[in-house]
Design a protein around this motif. Structure first.
Motif, PDB file in Angstrom:
ATOM      1  N   TRP A  82       7.933  -3.750  -0.189  1.00  0.00           N
ATOM      2  CA  TRP A  82       6.548  -4.174  -0.403  1.00  0.00           C
ATOM      3  C   TRP A  82       6.567  -5.330  -1.749  1.00  0.00           C
ATOM      4  CZ3 TRP A  82       3.555  -3.000   3.534  1.00  0.00           C
ATOM      5  CH2 TRP A  82       3.776  -2.113   4.198  1.00  0.00           C
ATOM      6  N   GLY A  83       5.577  -6.297  -1.421  1.00  0.00           N
ATOM      7  CA  GLY A  83       5.762  -7.390  -2.734  1.00  0.00           C
ATOM      8  C   GLY A  83       6.215  -8.465  -2.602  1.00  0.00           C
ATOM      9  N   SER A  84       6.809  -8.690  -1.664  1.00  0.00           N
ATOM     10  CA  SER A  84       7.469 -10.035  -1.405  1.00  0.00           C
ATOM     11  C   SER A  84       7.863 -10.364   0.211  1.00  0.00           C
ATOM     12  CB  SER A  84       8.935 -10.170  -2.150  1.00  0.00           C
ATOM     13  OG  SER A  84       9.840  -9.395  -1.510  1.00  0.00           O
ATOM     14  N   ARG A 102       0.429  -2.853  -4.018  1.00  0.00           N
ATOM     15  CA  ARG A 102       1.289  -1.751  -3.406  1.00  0.00           C
ATOM     16  C   ARG A 102       0.263  -0.978  -2.559  1.00  0.00           C
ATOM     17  NH1 ARG A 102       3.893  -5.216  -4.917  1.00  0.00           N
ATOM     18  NH2 ARG A 102       5.869  -5.509  -6.027  1.00  0.00           N
ATOM     19  N   PRO A 103       0.515  -0.773  -1.309  1.00  0.00           N
ATOM     20  CA  PRO A 103      -0.335   0.034  -0.446  1.00  0.00           C
ATOM     21  C   PRO A 103      -0.434   1.327  -0.584  1.00  0.00           C
ATOM     22  CG  PRO A 103       1.403  -1.015   0.832  1.00  0.00           C
ATOM     23  CD  PRO A 103       1.500  -1.518  -0.547  1.00  0.00           C
ATOM     24  N   HIS A 163       7.232   7.075   2.612  1.00  0.00           N
ATOM     25  CA  HIS A 163       6.394   6.232   1.880  1.00  0.00           C
ATOM     26  C   HIS A 163       6.834   5.906   0.383  1.00  0.00           C
ATOM     27  CE1 HIS A 163       3.110   3.467   0.859  1.00  0.00           C
ATOM     28  NE2 HIS A 163       2.703   4.262   0.143  1.00  0.00           N
ATOM     29  N   SER A 164       6.587   5.064  -0.195  1.00  0.00           N
ATOM     30  CA  SER A 164       6.929   5.098  -1.627  1.00  0.00           C
ATOM     31  C   SER A 164       6.110   3.517  -2.182  1.00  0.00           C
ATOM     32  CB  SER A 164       8.386   4.891  -2.258  1.00  0.00           C
ATOM     33  OG  SER A 164       9.087   3.762  -1.985  1.00  0.00           O
ATOM     34  N   VAL A 169       9.286   3.598   5.561  1.00  0.00           N
ATOM     35  CA  VAL A 169      10.010   3.492   6.378  1.00  0.00           C
ATOM     36  C   VAL A 169       9.114   3.855   7.599  1.00  0.00           C
ATOM     37  CG1 VAL A 169      12.146   4.634   7.641  1.00  0.00           C
ATOM     38  CG2 VAL A 169      12.246   4.048   5.178  1.00  0.00           C
ATOM     39  N   LEU A 170       9.143   2.998   8.834  1.00  0.00           N
ATOM     40  CA  LEU A 170       8.518   3.355   9.938  1.00  0.00           C
ATOM     41  C   LEU A 170       9.508   3.596  11.246  1.00  0.00           C
ATOM     42  CD1 LEU A 170       6.724   0.865   8.123  1.00  0.00           C
ATOM     43  CD2 LEU A 170       5.047   2.040   9.759  1.00  0.00           C
ATOM     44  N   GLU A 171       8.657   4.044  12.146  1.00  0.00           N
ATOM     45  CA  GLU A 171       9.465   4.111  13.525  1.00  0.00           C
ATOM     46  C   GLU A 171       8.729   3.402  14.682  1.00  0.00           C
ATOM     47  OE1 GLU A 171      12.514   7.004  14.514  1.00  0.00           O
ATOM     48  OE2 GLU A 171      11.014   7.412  16.219  1.00  0.00           O
TER      49      GLU A 171
END
Length: 300
Positions: A82-84, A102-103, A163-164, A169-171
């Motif tokens: 996240w962020g860029s 940041r979500p 999540h952080s 991380v997703l699938e």
């Protein structure tokens, strides 16, 4: 004196490679082809150099079944930093935009259903898609303006693994033509921030998954006479496609590219896509019309 030329082997089957990080798909095919001394090799679906995971490599006659694997469902596990945002939508490219947003986990989970089903997606400009015969990534690297059209893709499911504030991380399970880099970019923008893929692993392609995979190191460590044990049958690519088991006379006709009449109480009258076999070996892919098997592609 120069070393004797290596004799190429007419071997057929699949090597389900766990492609290492920082290796192109073409390099991976070349390495596997050399290790097996194969006369012919190809792959079923390009993986980016920075991606790891399932790269099905077809040897010999298996190259004729590549489209069946390419058209299969794919499963990816990927991380969004996240962020860029980057020019390539992954960690390889230069940062082109940033955001302090940041979500929250709840917000991310809430929008994921928007990215499932049949959706439209804009591919990355650094992709292998062709524009007037040129690869998009070649044009982009040359500094030219690359304009790609949105395409319809299919996403069966997408789930949050972890999540952080800095990375999630997703699938995802998806169909042919889906760009995970675009998915990460679009999810970030939908959340009012920027993001890019920082890790990408392909866990499955069609019938092949991580459980089937072998590494380059494992292939190199194996003795030459043991290495063929890693080759999987050509027919594995046709999992889920209707099979027609022929008798010896039918098989002989199909080997020459001829249509054959299917007999017996359970013989189909019409099938759009199927394959014929004899003694467990693939003879041809084709279709059934008016009770006859019509070969499209004959396997030697």
């Amino acid at each position: 004196m120069s070393a004797p030329k290596r004799v190429k082997r007419a071997i057929s089957g699949w090597v389900v490679l766990n492609k290492p990080y920082d290796m192109t798909s073409t390099q991976a095919v070349g390495k596997v082809r050399w290790l097996f001394g194969a006369a012919k090799a190809g792959h079923a679906g390009t993986l980016d150099p920075l991606a790891t995971g399932i790269l099905p490599i077809a040897l010999g006659e298996a190259t004729k079944a590549v489209p069946y694997v390419q058209d299969g469902t794919k499963i990816y596990r990927f991380a969004v930093k996240w962020g860029s945002a980057t020019a390539t939508d992954d960690a390889e490219g230069a940062v082109i935009a940033t955001s302090d947003v940041r979500p929250e986990q709840a917000a991310l989970e809430a929008i994921l259903p928007q990215f499932t089903g049949t959706i439209m997606q804009l591919p990355p400009i650094y992709s292998a898609l062709k524009i007037d015969g040129e690869r998009a990534y070649d044009l982009a690297r040359a500094g030219e303006v690359v304009e790609l059209a949105e395409r319809e893709i299919r996403v069966d499911s997408i789930a949050l693994v972890s999540h952080s504030s800095e990375q999630s991380v997703l699938e995802v399970s998806c169909g042919k033509g889906t760009y995970v880099r675009s998915l990460a970019r679009d999810i970030a923008e939908q959340l009012g921030t920027r993001g890019h893929v920082s890790m990408l692993h392909r866990a499955a392609v069609g019938p092949f998954s991580d459980a089937d995979a072998v590494t380059i190191d494992e292939l190199e460590a194996a003795l030459a006479e043991e290495r063929d044990g890693f080759i999987r049958p050509v027919a594995e690519a046709l999992h889920g496609v209707p099979e027609l088991r022929l008798d010896p006379s039918q098989a002989a006709a199909v080997r020459h590219g001829n249509a054959v009449l299917l007999t017996g109480a359970g013989a189909p009258v019409s099938v759009d896509d199927c394959w014929a076999s004899f003694a467990g070996v693939v003879l041809a892919t084709g279709y059934v019309q008016f009770g006859q098997f019509q070969p499209r592609r004959v396997f030697n």
